[in-house]
Design a protein around this motif. Structure first.
Motif, short mmCIF file in Angstrom:
data_model
loop_
_atom_site.label_atom_id
_atom_site.label_comp_id
_atom_site.label_asym_id
_atom_site.label_seq_id
_atom_site.Cartn_x
_atom_site.Cartn_y
_atom_site.Cartn_z
N THR A 55 -25.27 18.33 -14.93
CA THR A 55 -25.11 18.86 -13.70
C THR A 55 -24.01 19.62 -13.70
O THR A 55 -22.82 19.21 -14.30
CB THR A 55 -25.05 17.68 -12.54
OG1 THR A 55 -26.09 16.74 -12.69
CG2 THR A 55 -24.77 18.46 -11.25
N GLN A 56 -24.03 20.84 -12.96
CA GLN A 56 -22.90 21.73 -12.73
C GLN A 56 -22.76 22.34 -11.42
O GLN A 56 -23.58 22.87 -10.77
CB GLN A 56 -23.15 23.20 -13.59
CG GLN A 56 -21.90 23.89 -13.78
CD GLN A 56 -22.39 25.10 -14.71
OE1 GLN A 56 -23.08 25.98 -14.38
NE2 GLN A 56 -21.67 25.14 -15.88
N SER A 107 -18.71 20.57 -14.78
CA SER A 107 -19.71 20.49 -15.56
C SER A 107 -19.79 18.90 -16.09
O SER A 107 -18.76 18.49 -16.66
CB SER A 107 -19.88 21.37 -16.83
OG SER A 107 -20.12 22.45 -16.45
N GLU A 111 -27.94 12.94 -15.67
CA GLU A 111 -28.38 13.11 -14.43
C GLU A 111 -27.80 12.20 -13.38
O GLU A 111 -27.23 11.19 -13.79
CB GLU A 111 -30.14 12.94 -14.60
CG GLU A 111 -30.79 14.07 -15.28
CD GLU A 111 -32.31 13.77 -15.73
OE1 GLU A 111 -32.67 12.67 -14.87
OE2 GLU A 111 -33.03 14.35 -16.19
N THR A 435 -22.02 23.71 -4.38
CA THR A 435 -23.56 23.69 -4.91
C THR A 435 -23.76 23.47 -6.23
O THR A 435 -23.03 23.69 -7.14
CB THR A 435 -24.06 25.26 -4.64
OG1 THR A 435 -23.17 25.88 -5.70
CG2 THR A 435 -23.91 25.83 -3.50
N ALA A 436 -24.89 22.50 -6.50
CA ALA A 436 -24.96 21.90 -7.95
C ALA A 436 -26.39 22.47 -8.41
O ALA A 436 -27.27 22.60 -7.75
CB ALA A 436 -24.95 20.37 -7.76
N GLN A 437 -26.33 22.31 -9.62
CA GLN A 437 -27.56 22.90 -10.31
C GLN A 437 -27.65 22.17 -11.80
O GLN A 437 -26.85 21.57 -12.13
CB GLN A 437 -27.42 24.38 -10.48
CG GLN A 437 -26.36 24.91 -11.41
CD GLN A 437 -26.47 26.40 -11.77
OE1 GLN A 437 -27.34 27.00 -11.40
NE2 GLN A 437 -25.29 26.98 -12.40
N THR A 438 -28.65 22.02 -12.04
CA THR A 438 -29.29 21.30 -13.42
C THR A 438 -29.06 22.19 -14.47
O THR A 438 -29.43 23.45 -14.54
CB THR A 438 -30.52 20.75 -13.22
OG1 THR A 438 -30.44 19.79 -12.30
CG2 THR A 438 -30.92 20.09 -14.69
#
Length: 640
Positions: A55-56, A107, A111, A435-438
């Motif tokens: 996750t970032q 980062s 998960e 805001t998080a993204q994979t």
């Protein structure tokens, strides 16, 4: 005949110790620190973001009052605090970097890293006395109930036709934010909370502190608000000195309906008194104000708790007055609490504030837990405000002069998050929600495969050269490297599960570099062994003597490597720390193998016939010359 050095007569004991270390490490890897699932999962080290993805989260810093981006010094301090909070969550190898002039990117590998959503909160804690409170009656002010065509007079003792404003919640109930609850002295007082307060308006408090110049951008927002709601309506709102009484005049708030259309930043431009007095300014609008809207400790503020608007006094105790905060399990209540210890100066401020709330002076205005005449309650509420949220607003029922606790509907995770936010201080910069993204691990897997292939080729070349040059001694090298690898793997699994150590590509590089250190120790020992035979000693007596002289050099070389790894770990961050930790760990384990396997196995080999054979032992021409009793450097071979 001279005897070999003491301490080398029982190699079996050293090998037994090494076997015991193996058993303990792998038992821990299989069953320790919450291990569960099939064997393949239990023997799985914790991998980093570059190997398995993760996750970032990106945090965008708000602009300062002059419209400029925060300074680099402020951003660096914010990065350091966020990194401390992330590490306090029990993870490691977190990468926290500044991107551009306003972004901080965090980062984390794996998960389900929901804890990232709170590490960027400003965590400005304020303790404020509650001056007034009223229900969030914006809808009622805009659309008041219409009287019937022929209303009848209320019967004696009836409450009348106008609906009353909803009362604020009782302080003992759970609130929003980090679980709500009370702030109490440890142990908690047993006095039960009083009934909720009524919505009857109290006299308007006088603004505290001297007036400060209004910034140009705030003047522009005020002008925008005045134009949006209308000059006449804005002027009427500015003249209010108390909340509009909707009980006696339900239609009195309808004229302020345009205020319900204001945005959060526009509401923030209004004074705290206007935010509170105008009934059509809702809690949703107040919650929509920018981060840091009520951080000023020297001014009164308006905020909400569970649908009740509250006007709060200046902050007489702030987050920097807290020495430390820690999550604890209250054994008596069976609930998680956040324990607060104040600094010396902070404790004095906190005691003074609770004394003021517990025994208000004559003429003081504050909201009591129950203002009904029958209750007789006279104590004020103190709101614990974190950023824009009231996390607790208990009635102070005593002068608190020691350790205090925030109690409520905490879970272990929420209690730890709140304690970490308080403990690691307030961020110098406010951030927009993360805001998080994979992140995919495709590139990392390709690099890992290429690195492992290169390492395999290198190990194969080392093994071929070792067997060609050292022969039987090459077997010692090969077995030692295998044992070091097995020890390292078990340590990685145990550390990943117990301390959160994460293996990254940088860590793998550290382990590969450590192979060079291990190879150096082999060369030092074996070449020293040849020197002893050159000097005229038999192989059997040369082994312990070569070890006695070589081990000091081996220890010195490995100690320098470990010291370099420790210094690099202390002064660096992120993946560089992973490299330093891996290098230091593998070097320490190599020392274990050197002392508990390499020398004992050499002692056993020295007593075999194969070791005395020049073709098998790897000592080659040196041993051949010695066994044929030919002069070697002017000496003949003799037993030591």
């Amino acid at each position: 005949m001279a005897r070999p050095p003491q301490g080398q007569q029982h190699p079996g004991r050293q090998l037994a110790v090494l076997g015991l270390i193996f058993i303990i490490l792998y038992l821990v890897a299989f069953f320790g620190f919450g291990a569960k699932g099939p064997i393949s999962e239990r023997l799985h080290p914790k991998l980093g973001l570059d190997l398995i993805g993760g996750t970032q989260a990106t945090y965008v810093a708000s602009l300062e009052s002059n419209g400029q981006a925060p300074s680099q010094a402020s951003m660096e301090e914010a990065r350091r605090i966020i990194e401390s909070r992330v590490n306090a969550l029990g993870v490691s190898e977190a990468e926290v970097v500044i991107e551009g002039n306003r972004n901080i990117v965090v980062s984390l590998a794996g998960e389900g890293n929901d804890e990232l959503k709170n590490v960027g909160q400003a965590a400005q804690m304020r303790f404020r006395k509650v001056l007034q409170a009223t229900g969030d009656v914006a809808a009622q002010a805009i659309n008041p109930p219409q009287p019937s065509a022929a209303p009848s007079a209320p019967a004696p003792g009836a409450s009348g036709g106008a609906p009353s404003a909803p009362a604020p919640p009782a302080p003992s109930g759970g609130s929003g934010g980090q679980g709500g609850g009370e702030l109490e002295k440890a142990p908690a007082p047993s006095t039960p909370p009083s009934a909720p307060a009524s919505a009857a308006p109290a006299p308007a408090p006088s603004p505290s502190g001297s007036a400060e110049p209004v910034p140009a951008d705030k003047k522009a927002l005020i002008a925008q608000v005045e134009k949006k709601v209308g000059p006449a309506i804005y002027a009427a709102a500015a003249k209010l000195t108390a909340p509009v009484d909707l009980q006696t005049n339900p239609t009195a708030g309808k004229q302020f309906a345009p205020f319900n259309t204001l945005s959060g930043p526009e509401v923030n431009a209004l004074s705290p008194q206007m935010q509170y007095f105008v009934p059509t300014i809702s809690c949703d609008q107040l919650n929509g104000r920018p981060n840091g809207a009520i951080d000023d400790a020297k001014s009164q503020v308006t905020t909400c708790q569970s649908g009740a608007k509250m006007l709060l006094d200046v902050a007489k105790v702030v987050g920097t007055d807290i020495a430390t905060a820690s999550p604890q399990l209250d054994q008596q209540q069976g609930q998680w609490v956040v324990s607060l210890d104040f600094t010396s100066a902070g404790q004095a401020k906190w005691t003074a504030l609770t004394r003021e709330a517990f025994t208000p002076a004559s003429g003081d205005t504050c909201l009591t837990a129950a203002q009904a005449v029958s209750s007789g309650a006279t104590h004020c509420l103190v709101a614990v405000v974190l950023d824009k949220e009231i996390i607790s607003a208990p009635e102070i029922q005593g002068v608190l002069s020691g350790q205090s606790q925030i109690t409520g509907q905490f879970t272990p995770v929420s209690a730890r998050e709140l304690a970490n936010q308080i403990k690691y201080g307030a961020l110098p910069v406010t951030f927009e929600p993360a805001t998080a993204q994979t992140v995919s691990a495709t590139l990392g897997i390709e690099q890992l495969e290429a690195g492992l292939l290169a390492a395999g080729i290198g190990m194969a070349l080392v093994a071929i050269y070792a067997f060609f040059y050292y022969r039987l001694l090459g077997t010692v090298i090969f077995l030692s490297l295998i044992l070091s690898g097995l020890l390292t793997f078990a340590a990685l699994v145990a550390l990943g599960r117990s301390t959160g150590f994460t293996l990254t590509l940088a860590g793998i590089a550290g382990f590969i570099v450590s192979l060079g250190v291990a190879a150096d120790s082999f060369v030092i020992y074996f070449e020293r062994l040849k020197d002893e035979i050159h000097e005229g000693r038999s192989p059997r007596s040369a082994v312990p003597r070569a070890w006695a002289r070589a081990r000091r050099t081996i220890i010195s070389a490995n100690t320098i490597t470990i010291m370099a790894a420790v210094v690099l770990y202390v002064v660096s961050v992120g993946v560089v720390q992973g490299f330093a930790f891996a290098l230091g760990l593998s070097t320490i384990l190599d020392l274990v193998v050197v002392f508990l396997f390499r020398h004992p196995i050499m002692t056993l080999f020295a007593n075999t016939k194969a070791f005395l054979s020049p073709r098998v032992s790897g000592l080659g021409r040196v041993l051949k010359n010695a066994t044929t009793d030919e002069p070697v450097k002017g000496r003949r071979v003799k037993e030591a």
